[in-house]
Design an enzyme around this catalytic site. Structure first.
Site, mmCIF file in Angstrom:
data_model
loop_
_atom_site.group_PDB
_atom_site.id
_atom_site.type_symbol
_atom_site.label_atom_id
_atom_site.label_comp_id
_atom_site.label_asym_id
_atom_site.label_seq_id
_atom_site.Cartn_x
_atom_site.Cartn_y
_atom_site.Cartn_z
ATOM 1 C CG HIS B 66 30.514 41.851 40.446
ATOM 2 N ND1 HIS B 66 31.069 40.876 41.225
ATOM 3 C CD2 HIS B 66 31.409 42.080 39.453
ATOM 4 C CE1 HIS B 66 32.259 40.529 40.744
ATOM 5 N NE2 HIS B 66 32.499 41.248 39.667
ATOM 6 C CE1 TYR B 332 34.304 48.476 39.724
ATOM 7 C CE2 TYR B 332 33.957 48.632 42.075
ATOM 8 C CZ TYR B 332 34.424 47.941 40.992
ATOM 9 O OH TYR B 332 34.998 46.711 41.176
#
Lengths: 178, 358
Positions: B66, B332
């Site tokens: 992303h 992440y």
């Protein structure tokens, strides 16, 4: 026979063995959680933060105990180099057990994370939000963890050397048995 | 003082040394195993993120997935209806400030907006009590796979063939054949078209979470943000970056609104499988309105340095047993460390040039 000054105080011994277990567990939890994508990651992280703060508090208490009650002297016949190594490694251990939790806390603060010790217990940030500081502190946290583990290995090896090879009372000064 | 110890026999000394070496060795090996260095088969966050870089290249300073997105800011206006299920302060009536980010999946921050049909919305709610709620949602109701291992296998299957620059169709076919749980996502993807706007999309939590009420009762939930704007059409309006332009254009007309719809699971609904939706008749409550007022580029906006880790949760919201959640959190964190290290120009991090292929 053994004079009272040849063992650490009871407080020092209790703190030593309690913190030994906590710090060793902490090192394994730390390297284990960052190398895992499973549910282990989550629950190890949940232990890591409050355990780190507990170690920080105990380390402060321990430093006070240490400054108040000097440790028993090392054997007089210990070579100078070994005496120096013992002194340096012990102060390195004190430094790391205080620095590691503080760096972890500062690192989460710099990363903009809420520093949660449980579902609702939150510590205030101790460092301004900064991605650059986060990266530096995060790498420092790993680097010092490796240094702490290596120092622990040397410490354990040296303790066993005193207990099994030299049998000079250094190990029993911390176990409290002779 | 101690009496001098009589000299040991050589055999005893060797035994003692062996014992010391064994103690140190066992500790070191155990550490190496737990830390993954001596367990090369284990899936680690590092491997997941490496695979993203292998597939698309390394774009220093950007998120590893992303990567292309824009920052948004606004607030969440709670109506108090979710309070019966969660003690989280964000659900008390009133406003909570939000810093969010719209994005498209993929590791290339320069990819055209039409390259994927999926859009994503990430939000960070900053609660008055200092706690935070972070969530990353996608514009589809199901995730292709249910486990981190299957996700890794999917990434490997998607690795572009150096000869064609595209994923090898036989590898992809083999992956889908081995993973029938991808069927629901593939059915969605067949009809999905890249939307012309972030504003007209719904965004699903995908993973299940658990709301905890004042008495400690746990209610499994999923949530989604449903838009008030419905004038969207599929297809590009020209250019590669039309989504950011559309968002900025719309925000000049006034704030954009979504409704936070929280779906309550019935007993027995799966909470550990993001490939399955829950039946349509499950009770859904409208917990309040997300109001987004401003957008800024991600290079300079307030979302840049936020890791939208879905396990940053306030008291009153907890993780479910979905195995994707800890994997997202761990991966992440790895991506965040890499991009902040690049930001800091630390030795060993990728150089912040525009594009570096591994």
């Amino acid at each position: 026979m053994k004079a009272a000054t040849n063992t650490f105080t009871l407080a020092a011994r209790v703190l030593h063995w309690l913190m030994a277990a906590m710090i060793l567990a902490m090192l394994f939890i730390g390297v284990g959680m960052v190398a895992s994508v499973s549910a282990r990651h989550e629950w190890l992280l949940a232990i890591h933060k409050p355990l780190g703060i507990a170690i920080l508090i105990l380390a402060v208490v321990r430093l006070a105990v240490r400054l108040r009650h000097p440790p028993p002297p090392l054997p007089a016949d210990l070579p100078v180099l070994q005496k120096l190594a013992a002194l340096a490694s012990h102060w390195l251990l004190y430094f790391l057990m205080l620095a590691m939790p503080l760096i972890g806390w500062a690192m989460l603060s710099a990363g903009g994370y809420p520093v949660m010790l449980g579902a609702s217990l939150r510590l205030p940030p101790i460092f301004p939000t900064s991605p650059v500081a986060f990266a530096v502190l995060r790498h420092l946290h790993t680097g010092f963890a490796m240094l702490l583990f290596l120092t622990f290995l040397a410490h354990m090896g040296a303790a066993l050397y005193h207990g099994l090879i030299r049998r000079d009372g250094v190990l029993s000064s911390m176990t409290g048995r002779r | 003082m101690y009496d001098p110890v009589p000299p040991d026999s050589p055999a005893r000394r060797i035994g003692a040394w062996a014992l010391i070496a064994a103690a140190v060795g066992v500790a070191a090996v155990a550490f190496g195993y737990v830390g993954g260095w001596l367990a090369p088969q284990r899936l680690t966050p590092d491997k997941l993120i490496d695979q993203f870089q292998d597939n698309a290249g390394t774009f220093a300073g950007y998120r590893r997935n992303h990567a292309k997105g824009v920052c948004v800011t606004g607030y969440f206006d709670s109506n108090g209806r979710a309070q019966a299920y969660s003690t989280a302060q964000v659900f008390a009536p009133g406003r909570t400030p939000v810093v969010g980010r719209f994005a498209i999946p993929g590791s290339n921050p320069y990819a055209p907006d039409s390259s994927v049909p999926i859009r994503s919305m990430a939000l960070r709610f900053a609660l008055a009590n200092g706690q935070q709620w972070r969530t990353g949602m996608n514009s589809m109701p199901v995730f292709p796979v249910a486990t981190p291992q299957a996700f890794f296998a999917q990434l490997q299957a998607q690795r572009p063939d150096p000869a064609t620059g595209k994923p090898d169709p036989t590898k992809l076919a083999a992956f889908f054949a081995a993973h029938p749980e991808t069927a629901a996502f593939r059915a969605w993807a067949k009809t999905a078209k890249p939307s012309a706007s972030f504003a007209t999309e719904s965004y699903w939590s995908l993973n299940a979470f658990v709301f905890v009420d004042a008495s400690g009762k746990r209610q499994p939930v999923r949530w989604r943000m449903t838009p008030e704007a419905t004038d969207g059409d599929a297809g590009s309006t020209g250019g590669a970056d039309y989504l950011a332009a559309d968002l900025a254009e719309r925000l000049t007309q006034g704030p954009l609104r979504w409704h936070l719809q929280v779906t309550l699971a019935n007993p027995g609904d799966p909470t550990n499988d993001a490939t399955k939706t829950w039946p349509d008749d499950r009770r859904t409550i409208d917990a309040g309105t997300l109001v987004l007022e401003r957008t800024e580029p991600q290079d300079s906006g307030p979302c840049r340095d936020i890791n939208y880790d879905p396990l940053i949760l306030p008291a009153g919201i907890a993780a479910s047993d979905d195995p994707l959640l800890p994997a997202r959190s761990a991966a992440y964190a790895d991506s965040y460390l890499r991009r902040t290290s690049e930001e800091a120009h630390l030795p060993g991090s990728a150089a912040p040039s525009a594009e570096t292929k591994r």
